[in-house]
Design an enzyme around this catalytic site. Structure first.
Site, PDB file in Angstrom:
ATOM      1  N   HIS A  17       0.839  -1.209   0.000  1.00  0.00           N
ATOM      2  CA  HIS A  17       0.000   0.000   0.000  1.00  0.00           C
ATOM      3  C   HIS A  17       0.872   1.257   0.000  1.00  0.00           C
ATOM      4  O   HIS A  17       0.607   2.203  -0.753  1.00  0.00           O
ATOM      5  CB  HIS A  17      -0.883   0.047   1.256  1.00  0.00           C
ATOM      6  CG  HIS A  17      -1.936  -1.012   1.352  1.00  0.00           C
ATOM      7  ND1 HIS A  17      -2.101  -1.803   2.460  1.00  0.00           N
ATOM      8  CD2 HIS A  17      -2.904  -1.401   0.472  1.00  0.00           C
ATOM      9  CE1 HIS A  17      -3.128  -2.619   2.280  1.00  0.00           C
ATOM     10  NE2 HIS A  17      -3.624  -2.405   1.075  1.00  0.00           N
ATOM     11  N   LYS A  41     -16.290  -7.354   2.437  1.00  0.00           N
ATOM     12  CA  LYS A  41     -15.148  -8.011   3.082  1.00  0.00           C
ATOM     13  C   LYS A  41     -15.524  -8.491   4.483  1.00  0.00           C
ATOM     14  O   LYS A  41     -16.360  -7.895   5.148  1.00  0.00           O
ATOM     15  CB  LYS A  41     -13.966  -7.035   3.165  1.00  0.00           C
ATOM     16  CG  LYS A  41     -13.279  -6.867   1.820  1.00  0.00           C
ATOM     17  CD  LYS A  41     -11.864  -6.347   1.979  1.00  0.00           C
ATOM     18  CE  LYS A  41     -11.176  -6.372   0.617  1.00  0.00           C
ATOM     19  NZ  LYS A  41      -9.838  -5.808   0.674  1.00  0.00           N
ATOM     20  N   ARG A  91      -2.242  -5.918  -8.438  1.00  0.00           N
ATOM     21  CA  ARG A  91      -1.229  -6.934  -8.208  1.00  0.00           C
ATOM     22  C   ARG A  91      -1.208  -7.982  -9.302  1.00  0.00           C
ATOM     23  O   ARG A  91      -0.175  -8.409  -9.750  1.00  0.00           O
ATOM     24  CB  ARG A  91      -1.459  -7.625  -6.859  1.00  0.00           C
ATOM     25  CG  ARG A  91      -0.999  -6.811  -5.698  1.00  0.00           C
ATOM     26  CD  ARG A  91      -1.617  -7.289  -4.427  1.00  0.00           C
ATOM     27  NE  ARG A  91      -3.047  -7.019  -4.415  1.00  0.00           N
ATOM     28  CZ  ARG A  91      -3.804  -7.094  -3.342  1.00  0.00           C
ATOM     29  NH1 ARG A  91      -3.285  -7.477  -2.203  1.00  0.00           N
ATOM     30  NH2 ARG A  91      -5.078  -6.800  -3.399  1.00  0.00           N
ATOM     31  N   SER A 129      -3.046  -7.612   2.993  1.00  0.00           N
ATOM     32  CA  SER A 129      -3.251  -7.487   4.441  1.00  0.00           C
ATOM     33  C   SER A 129      -3.558  -8.858   5.044  1.00  0.00           C
ATOM     34  O   SER A 129      -3.087  -9.184   6.137  1.00  0.00           O
ATOM     35  CB  SER A 129      -4.406  -6.530   4.724  1.00  0.00           C
ATOM     36  OG  SER A 129      -4.110  -5.253   4.218  1.00  0.00           O
TER      37      SER A 129
HETATM   38  P1  ADP Z   1      -6.020  -5.816   0.525  1.00  0.00           P
HETATM   39  O1  ADP Z   1      -6.408  -6.431  -0.784  1.00  0.00           O
HETATM   40  O2  ADP Z   1      -4.581  -6.049   0.876  1.00  0.00           O
HETATM   41  O3  ADP Z   1      -6.981  -6.073   1.653  1.00  0.00           O
HETATM   42  P2  ADP Z   1      -7.088  -3.145   0.285  1.00  0.00           P
HETATM   43  O4  ADP Z   1      -8.501  -3.481   0.129  1.00  0.00           O
HETATM   44  O5  ADP Z   1      -6.745  -2.332   1.484  1.00  0.00           O
HETATM   45  O6  ADP Z   1      -6.044  -4.315   0.255  1.00  0.00           O
HETATM   46  O7  ADP Z   1      -6.552  -2.457  -1.051  1.00  0.00           O
HETATM   47  C1  ADP Z   1      -6.479  -1.114  -1.316  1.00  0.00           C
HETATM   48  C2  ADP Z   1      -5.800  -0.946  -2.657  1.00  0.00           C
HETATM   49  O8  ADP Z   1      -4.415  -1.294  -2.543  1.00  0.00           O
HETATM   50  C3  ADP Z   1      -6.348  -1.814  -3.778  1.00  0.00           C
HETATM   51  O9  ADP Z   1      -6.284  -1.073  -4.972  1.00  0.00           O
HETATM   52  C4  ADP Z   1      -5.379  -2.984  -3.837  1.00  0.00           C
HETATM   53  O10 ADP Z   1      -5.349  -3.564  -5.116  1.00  0.00           O
HETATM   54  C5  ADP Z   1      -4.083  -2.238  -3.523  1.00  0.00           C
HETATM   55  N1  ADP Z   1      -3.058  -3.114  -2.993  1.00  0.00           N
HETATM   56  C6  ADP Z   1      -3.143  -3.910  -1.914  1.00  0.00           C
HETATM   57  N2  ADP Z   1      -1.990  -4.565  -1.712  1.00  0.00           N
HETATM   58  C7  ADP Z   1      -1.132  -4.166  -2.696  1.00  0.00           C
HETATM   59  C8  ADP Z   1       0.205  -4.496  -3.060  1.00  0.00           C
HETATM   60  N3  ADP Z   1       0.919  -5.394  -2.371  1.00  0.00           N
HETATM   61  N4  ADP Z   1       0.762  -3.889  -4.140  1.00  0.00           N
HETATM   62  C9  ADP Z   1       0.026  -3.003  -4.854  1.00  0.00           C
HETATM   63  N5  ADP Z   1      -1.234  -2.658  -4.581  1.00  0.00           N
HETATM   64  C10 ADP Z   1      -1.824  -3.222  -3.510  1.00  0.00           C
END
Ligand code: ADP
Length: 162
Positions: A17, A41, A91, A129
């Protein structure tokens, strides 16, 4: 002034992130990272206030980033805050279908808003996460995966639970 919104659950924020937030901060004048409540989620490990606090500490060294929380339509949040774009990290192909659907919905509610996809850093391609929480629950070191400012918070919370 060009403003971008980076929404997500951030439960907890990872180095993946932070990489996306930093790169967005290089492209826009101001970045609002929004902790969004996501009804789809499963229940979160950290409260929205805790996730905001961890993001504030992890992004303290990026001057044009602010943190907020919101539980409504992100397209409407963007309009209310004069944001021109939503920036999301991608990703893998598996992220694409969901993100594309979200982008189309957001366009419907706010036709002037663009969704910008930033490709994940190869180093963090596998990082999420939930993976961090799993690794921590198995008592393995997570310092490689989360900002050092919040490492202790995650260890404490997961150890309390397992
Ligand atoms: P997660 O999928 O880890 O629960 P979130 O819902 O908080 O993550 O995702 C918020 C944004 O960050 C989304 O656009 C998700 O694709 C992106 N994201 C999450 N992890 C990564 C990563 N390791 N590299 C790039 N983008 C990421």
């Amino acid at each position: 002034m060009k403003i971008a919104v980076c929404p997500g659950s951030f439960d907890p924020v990872t180095k993946g992130h932070i990489d996306i937030i930093k790169r967005t901060a290089n492209m826009f004048d101001r970045v609002i990272v929004v902790v969004a409540h996501n009804l789809v989620k499963p229940a979160s490990c950290f409260t929205a206030a805790e996730r905001v606090d961890m993001l504030i500490r992890s992004t303290a060294n990026i001057p044009n980033v602010v943190i907020d929380m919101y539980d409504g339509l992100i397209a409407e949040y963007a309009r209310d805050h004069d944001a021109v774009a939503i920036v999301k990290g991608l990703r893998a192909v598996s992220d694409f279908e969901y993100e594309f659907q979200q982008a189309l919905i957001n366009k419907k509610f706010n036709p002037e808003l663009e969704t910008v996809f930033v490709t994940a850093n190869a180093e963090y391609m596998f990082l999420s996460s939930s993976i961090v929480k799993q690794i921590c629950a198995l008592n393995r070191d997570i310092s490689e995966f989360v900002p050092e400012e919040i490492c202790g918070d995650v260890v404490k919370r997961i150890n309390c639970k397992f």
